[in-house]
Design a protein around this motif. Structure first.
Motif, PDB file in Angstrom:
ATOM      1  N   ALA A  83       0.844  -1.199   0.000  1.00  0.00           N
ATOM      2  CA  ALA A  83       0.000   0.000   0.000  1.00  0.00           C
ATOM      3  C   ALA A  83       0.878   1.248   0.000  1.00  0.00           C
ATOM      4  O   ALA A  83       0.586   2.239  -0.677  1.00  0.00           O
ATOM      5  CB  ALA A  83      -0.923  -0.011   1.217  1.00  0.00           C
ATOM      6  N   LEU A  84       1.988   1.189   0.748  1.00  0.00           N
ATOM      7  CA  LEU A  84       2.927   2.318   0.803  1.00  0.00           C
ATOM      8  C   LEU A  84       3.548   2.579  -0.562  1.00  0.00           C
ATOM      9  O   LEU A  84       3.593   3.717  -1.043  1.00  0.00           O
ATOM     10  CB  LEU A  84       4.019   2.020   1.838  1.00  0.00           C
ATOM     11  CG  LEU A  84       5.271   2.888   1.784  1.00  0.00           C
ATOM     12  CD1 LEU A  84       4.943   4.316   2.200  1.00  0.00           C
ATOM     13  CD2 LEU A  84       6.360   2.332   2.690  1.00  0.00           C
ATOM     14  N   ILE A  85       4.014   1.508  -1.206  1.00  0.00           N
ATOM     15  CA  ILE A  85       4.662   1.658  -2.516  1.00  0.00           C
ATOM     16  C   ILE A  85       3.663   2.225  -3.537  1.00  0.00           C
ATOM     17  O   ILE A  85       4.008   3.100  -4.330  1.00  0.00           O
ATOM     18  CB  ILE A  85       5.235   0.296  -3.008  1.00  0.00           C
ATOM     19  CG1 ILE A  85       6.369  -0.156  -2.093  1.00  0.00           C
ATOM     20  CG2 ILE A  85       5.690   0.382  -4.455  1.00  0.00           C
ATOM     21  CD1 ILE A  85       7.683   0.580  -2.255  1.00  0.00           C
ATOM     22  N   ASP A  86       2.402   1.760  -3.485  1.00  0.00           N
ATOM     23  CA  ASP A  86       1.376   2.302  -4.390  1.00  0.00           C
ATOM     24  C   ASP A  86       1.238   3.815  -4.205  1.00  0.00           C
ATOM     25  O   ASP A  86       1.183   4.570  -5.179  1.00  0.00           O
ATOM     26  CB  ASP A  86       0.004   1.645  -4.127  1.00  0.00           C
ATOM     27  CG  ASP A  86      -0.054   0.221  -4.646  1.00  0.00           C
ATOM     28  OD1 ASP A  86       0.867  -0.174  -5.402  1.00  0.00           O
ATOM     29  OD2 ASP A  86      -1.002  -0.501  -4.300  1.00  0.00           O
ATOM     30  N   GLN A  87       1.186   4.240  -2.930  1.00  0.00           N
ATOM     31  CA  GLN A  87       1.050   5.676  -2.650  1.00  0.00           C
ATOM     32  C   GLN A  87       2.242   6.463  -3.158  1.00  0.00           C
ATOM     33  O   GLN A  87       2.105   7.534  -3.733  1.00  0.00           O
ATOM     34  CB  GLN A  87       0.943   5.898  -1.140  1.00  0.00           C
ATOM     35  CG  GLN A  87      -0.465   6.085  -0.655  1.00  0.00           C
ATOM     36  CD  GLN A  87      -0.487   6.655   0.763  1.00  0.00           C
ATOM     37  OE1 GLN A  87       0.104   7.681   1.042  1.00  0.00           O
ATOM     38  NE2 GLN A  87      -1.171   5.959   1.637  1.00  0.00           N
TER      39      GLN A  87
ATOM     40  N   ALA B  26      10.107  -6.202   4.633  1.00  0.00           N
ATOM     41  CA  ALA B  26       9.085  -6.266   3.584  1.00  0.00           C
ATOM     42  C   ALA B  26       9.374  -5.224   2.504  1.00  0.00           C
ATOM     43  O   ALA B  26       9.162  -5.466   1.316  1.00  0.00           O
ATOM     44  CB  ALA B  26       7.698  -6.032   4.186  1.00  0.00           C
ATOM     45  N   PHE B  27       9.897  -4.058   2.936  1.00  0.00           N
ATOM     46  CA  PHE B  27      10.159  -2.969   1.995  1.00  0.00           C
ATOM     47  C   PHE B  27      11.204  -3.375   0.953  1.00  0.00           C
ATOM     48  O   PHE B  27      11.086  -3.031  -0.224  1.00  0.00           O
ATOM     49  CB  PHE B  27      10.634  -1.734   2.773  1.00  0.00           C
ATOM     50  CG  PHE B  27      10.928  -0.551   1.893  1.00  0.00           C
ATOM     51  CD1 PHE B  27       9.896   0.161   1.304  1.00  0.00           C
ATOM     52  CD2 PHE B  27      12.235  -0.145   1.659  1.00  0.00           C
ATOM     53  CE1 PHE B  27      10.154   1.242   0.495  1.00  0.00           C
ATOM     54  CE2 PHE B  27      12.500   0.935   0.845  1.00  0.00           C
ATOM     55  CZ  PHE B  27      11.468   1.638   0.266  1.00  0.00           C
TER      56      PHE B  27
ATOM     57  N   GLY C  30      10.234  -0.645  -9.257  1.00  0.00           N
ATOM     58  CA  GLY C  30       9.527   0.610  -9.502  1.00  0.00           C
ATOM     59  C   GLY C  30      10.415   1.824  -9.340  1.00  0.00           C
ATOM     60  O   GLY C  30      11.641   1.703  -9.275  1.00  0.00           O
ATOM     61  N   VAL C  31       9.776   2.992  -9.253  1.00  0.00           N
ATOM     62  CA  VAL C  31      10.495   4.256  -9.159  1.00  0.00           C
ATOM     63  C   VAL C  31      11.219   4.365  -7.803  1.00  0.00           C
ATOM     64  O   VAL C  31      12.154   5.148  -7.636  1.00  0.00           O
ATOM     65  CB  VAL C  31       9.525   5.441  -9.403  1.00  0.00           C
ATOM     66  CG1 VAL C  31       8.533   5.592  -8.255  1.00  0.00           C
ATOM     67  CG2 VAL C  31      10.268   6.731  -9.655  1.00  0.00           C
ATOM     68  N   ALA C  32      10.790   3.523  -6.812  1.00  0.00           N
ATOM     69  CA  ALA C  32      11.404   3.550  -5.480  1.00  0.00           C
ATOM     70  C   ALA C  32      12.382   2.392  -5.280  1.00  0.00           C
ATOM     71  O   ALA C  32      12.769   2.087  -4.156  1.00  0.00           O
ATOM     72  CB  ALA C  32      10.319   3.508  -4.414  1.00  0.00           C
ATOM     73  N   ALA C  33      12.812   1.771  -6.385  1.00  0.00           N
ATOM     74  CA  ALA C  33      13.649   0.561  -6.289  1.00  0.00           C
ATOM     75  C   ALA C  33      14.948   0.792  -5.510  1.00  0.00           C
ATOM     76  O   ALA C  33      15.466  -0.124  -4.878  1.00  0.00           O
ATOM     77  CB  ALA C  33      13.960   0.032  -7.688  1.00  0.00           C
TER      78      ALA C  33
END
Lengths: 261, 134
Positions: free
Chosen positions: B9-13, B47-48, B55-58
């Motif tokens: 959910a965090l990554i989606d946001q 988990a992170f 994604g853009v936060a890889a």
């Protein structure tokens, strides 16, 4: 249009913000964007949507949580047996695997939607939303959501319920509220279940459970009951009827506000 | 172990934010988490490292700020520190308290690198071409 997010950069003014331009940012381009959102905003949004569905149809939604084997399904079976001629009830069942619990509920002539979560340890608002599409809410008074048996994860996910009822069964021990404070803090009602076992499991002291709940600053009422010998069932049913009446009262107020005379 | 679900959910946001802010890369994600949030910081970190992939936060770093647990007393009005399983007033011992802080599960801010003005101009041109084509 703002200076921080770049939404005002057009080919006409881009030269100003390019390196060396009059309005250029720091050399490495790092920027901090403030957010301040809940991590589970998407879940909470769907939960609010589910709650609107329930409210629109005047359906009371009760989320039942406990550890596995605390007697959620037995409580529902006993509740349905008493209420089925008076109220229309449906159950949403959450389990990792099997349709067993839904089968037990259906045997009492009540619709049950089984959600099998696979390896997921909790229900979330999206799963409940999908299940709601399989129910005719206009024909119902109460929807019970039997969450996955687990005292940790389900506490973090709003499903759109009106009330959380948490079962603590006698064989589990009276100090569960101290061990799982996040879960028990979420309770609107705590049921001490399987109280018919108190004479044999005499190390469970209901007063200890009450004290541990009080130390969590919990204002939730506590009912001692047994689905097996029906002791305490009256208090539970009374709580349900009170909640139903309050929901009707709130819906009436909302209708009065939205449709002024 | 619902930390992976929370992390997704965090990554989606964060990905939605990166799109909105025209970010080419997310450098760090800053969370505020209270002891009564139901989420374990250590498990969230693990988990992170799985959820961020691709994604853009890889390459992003997850920074978790542990927030204090505090209650306010209905009786004496004091605000005091408390423990997760003991939310009594630290001043008078009364159990009728309200949580002031400690159940937060919040995305506070995100550090990112924006696309350059050149990228943006190019994007705008391609959008215009796309509109004309339709």
């Amino acid at each position: 249009m703002c200076d921080t997010c770049g939404c005002n950069v057009t080919p006409g003014n881009a030269h100003l913000v390019q390196p060396g331009g009059r309005l250029s940012k720091t050399a490495d381009g790092r920027e901090a964007v403030s957010v301040l959102h809940g991590l589970l905003d998407a879940n909470d949004h769907t939960a609010a949507h589910n709650r609107e569905h329930f409210n629109r149809h005047g359906v009371l939604a009760v989320n039942l949580m406990s550890s596995p084997g605390a007697g959620k399904t037995s409580l529902l079976e006993a509740t349905i047996e008493v209420l089925k001629d008076e109220l229309s009830i449906a159950v949403i069942e959450g389990d990792l695997e099997t349709e067993n619990d839904a089968g037990r509920i259906r045997a009492h002539g009540v619709p049950a939607i089984q959600i099998t979560t696979g390896s997921a340890c909790h229900l979330d608002a999206h799963m409940v939303h999908d299940a709601l599409h399989q129910l005719d809410l206009s024909a119902l008074d109460i929807v019970f959501i039997e969450n996955v048996g687990n005292l940790v994860c389900p506490a973090s996910f709003d499903l759109g319920q009106h009330r959380n009822t948490i079962l603590l069964s006698v064989p589990e021990g009276d100090d569960k509220p101290a061990k799982y404070p996040v879960m028990f803090r979420a309770a609107d009602l705590v049921l001490l279940s399987k109280c018919d076992l108190l004479p044999v499991l005499d190390d469970f002291k209901p007063e200890n459970a009450r004290r541990y709940l009080q130390e969590l600053a919990s204002r939730a009422p506590i009912i001692e009951l047994s689905a097996k010998n029906a002791a305490g069932m009256d208090s539970w049913l009374h709580w349900l009827f009170t909640e139903l009446a309050q929901l009707e009262h709130r819906s009436g107020e909302l209708a009065a506000v939205s449709e002024p005379a | 172990m619902h930390e992976l679900a929370v992390c997704q959910a965090l990554i989606d946001q964060v990905e939605q934010l990166a799109l909105k802010e025209h970010a080419q890369q997310v450098l760090s994600i800053h969370l505020g988490i209270g002891p009564l949030s139901g989420v374990e910081a250590r498990l969230l970190q693990q988990a992170f490292s799985i959820a961020r992939a691709g994604g853009v936060a890889a390459e992003a770093e997850l920074v978790i700020d542990s927030l204090p647990l505090q209650v306010s007393c209905d009786q004496c009005g004091q605000t005091t520190d408390a423990l997760p399983a003991r939310l009594l007033c630290g001043a008078c011992g009364n159990w009728r308290t309200r949580l002031v802080s400690g159940d937060e599960l919040q995305l506070q801010h995100v550090e990112l690198i924006r696309q350059t003005a050149d990228d943006l101009a190019e994007h705008e041109t391609s959008m215009q071409q796309h509109e004309r084509a339709n």
